[in-house]
Scaffold this active site. Structure first.
Site, short mmCIF file in Angstrom:
data_model
loop_
_atom_site.label_atom_id
_atom_site.label_comp_id
_atom_site.label_asym_id
_atom_site.label_seq_id
_atom_site.Cartn_x
_atom_site.Cartn_y
_atom_site.Cartn_z
N ASP A 11 2.22 -9.20 -4.00
CA ASP A 11 1.06 -8.56 -4.62
C ASP A 11 0.19 -9.67 -5.18
O ASP A 11 0.64 -10.43 -6.05
CB ASP A 11 1.49 -7.63 -5.75
CG ASP A 11 2.11 -6.34 -5.24
OD1 ASP A 11 1.97 -6.07 -4.04
OD2 ASP A 11 2.73 -5.63 -6.04
N ASP A 134 2.29 5.77 1.33
CA ASP A 134 3.01 5.88 0.06
C ASP A 134 3.36 7.35 -0.12
O ASP A 134 2.49 8.22 0.02
CB ASP A 134 2.15 5.43 -1.12
CG ASP A 134 1.78 3.95 -1.03
OD1 ASP A 134 2.48 3.20 -0.31
OD2 ASP A 134 0.82 3.54 -1.70
#
EC number: 4.3.2.10
Length: 273
Positions: A11, A134
């Site tokens: 990330d 997701d």
């Protein structure tokens, strides 16, 4: 038999002036503290099969910096690089691929506009387009008769709901049906993240991973929940995934990629060593 892939995920946030930070990483042995390029080099040397950078930057300036990060990474690392996070235009994909990335990952933008997958795939090729899904478990099956009902580990029936904006917004969309549609529209891979498991170190969400792996012809990358090599083994042996994505177990040096691959090889999972 195709080898199974191990994919570290970073990330990356690039809002800090003059630099970039890798979220949730202990900055050990890095020439530039927090430089994702240095971490990418380390993973490349350790034997990662691919890398994923998720850009969690909000600003336009940060986006330009991300292009610089991709260019520098592509100069140093010779394994496939996937970039995701806020990609919502053909122009953005073109810039990212020109900078040296091999694939882009689309998520919320694809849910909002499914034809974006088809358009992207038609222009750049399916091999460049990863649809990130997701999802979250939803045990309300009485009011959702049209959903794909799976049996959870404890026998509870549930369906998996697509969530967007980093898990903040539920969509009412069935994850299995959406994955099928993404494949039909020209996605080359599915990156499946269980929001129930993400960050828990409790292992992948195996029911949904297995279902997508069996239903679809394109590769499934399992994501969310890895705490040890056994979890990755289960993602392959039970979940039938084609690739395993993990973050913290590699970032914090709990296990090296080599250790994970040797663990898998000893259990007859085909990996590139």
């Amino acid at each position: 038999m195709l080898t199974k892939r191990i994919i570290p995920c970073l990330d990356v946030t690039l809002d800090r002036a003059g630099g970039c930070v890798v979220k949730g990483v202990e900055f050990v042995d890095l020439k530039e503290a927090g430089d994702p390029v240095e971490l990418a080099k380390r993973y490349n040397e350790e034997g990662a099969d691919e890398l994923v950078f998720l850009d969690i930057t909000a600003s336009a300036q940060g986006r330009k910096t991300m292009i610089d990060v991709i260019e520098r990474t592509a100069d140093e690392v010779f394994i496939p690089l996937t970039i995701g996070g806020g990609i919502n235009s053909i122009d953005a994909i073109r810039q990212i691929l020109r900078a040296g990335a091999d694939k882009v990952s689309v998520n919320t933008s694809a849910v909002k506009n499914p034809d974006f997958i088809k358009e992207s795939s038609d222009i750049f090729g399916a091999q460049c387009i990863v649809t990130a899904i997701d999802c979250r478990r939803n045990t309300d099956i009485k009011n959702n008769p049209d959903k794909t009902i799976l049996e959870l580990e404890d026998g509870t029936p549930a369906w998996y709901e697509v969530v967007i904006y980093g898990g903040r917004e539920a969509t009412g969309i069935d994850a299995v049906q959406w994955a099928r549609k993404a494949e039909e529209l020209g996605s080359g891979e599915i990156l499946l993240t269980s929001m129930d498991r993400d960050g828990t170190c409790a292992g992948y969400d195996l029911p949904i991973t297995k279902k997508l792996s069996e239903e679809l012809d394109i590769p499934i990358i399992a994501s969310g929940g890895v705490g040890n090599p056994q979890h990755i083994y289960e993602g392959f042996s039970i979940g039938k995934a084609d690739a395993a994505l993990a973050a913290s177990i590699f970032h914090f040096r709990e296990y090296s990629i080599k250790e994970v691959k040797e663990y898998l090889r000893d259990r007859e999972i085909p990996v590139r060593l």
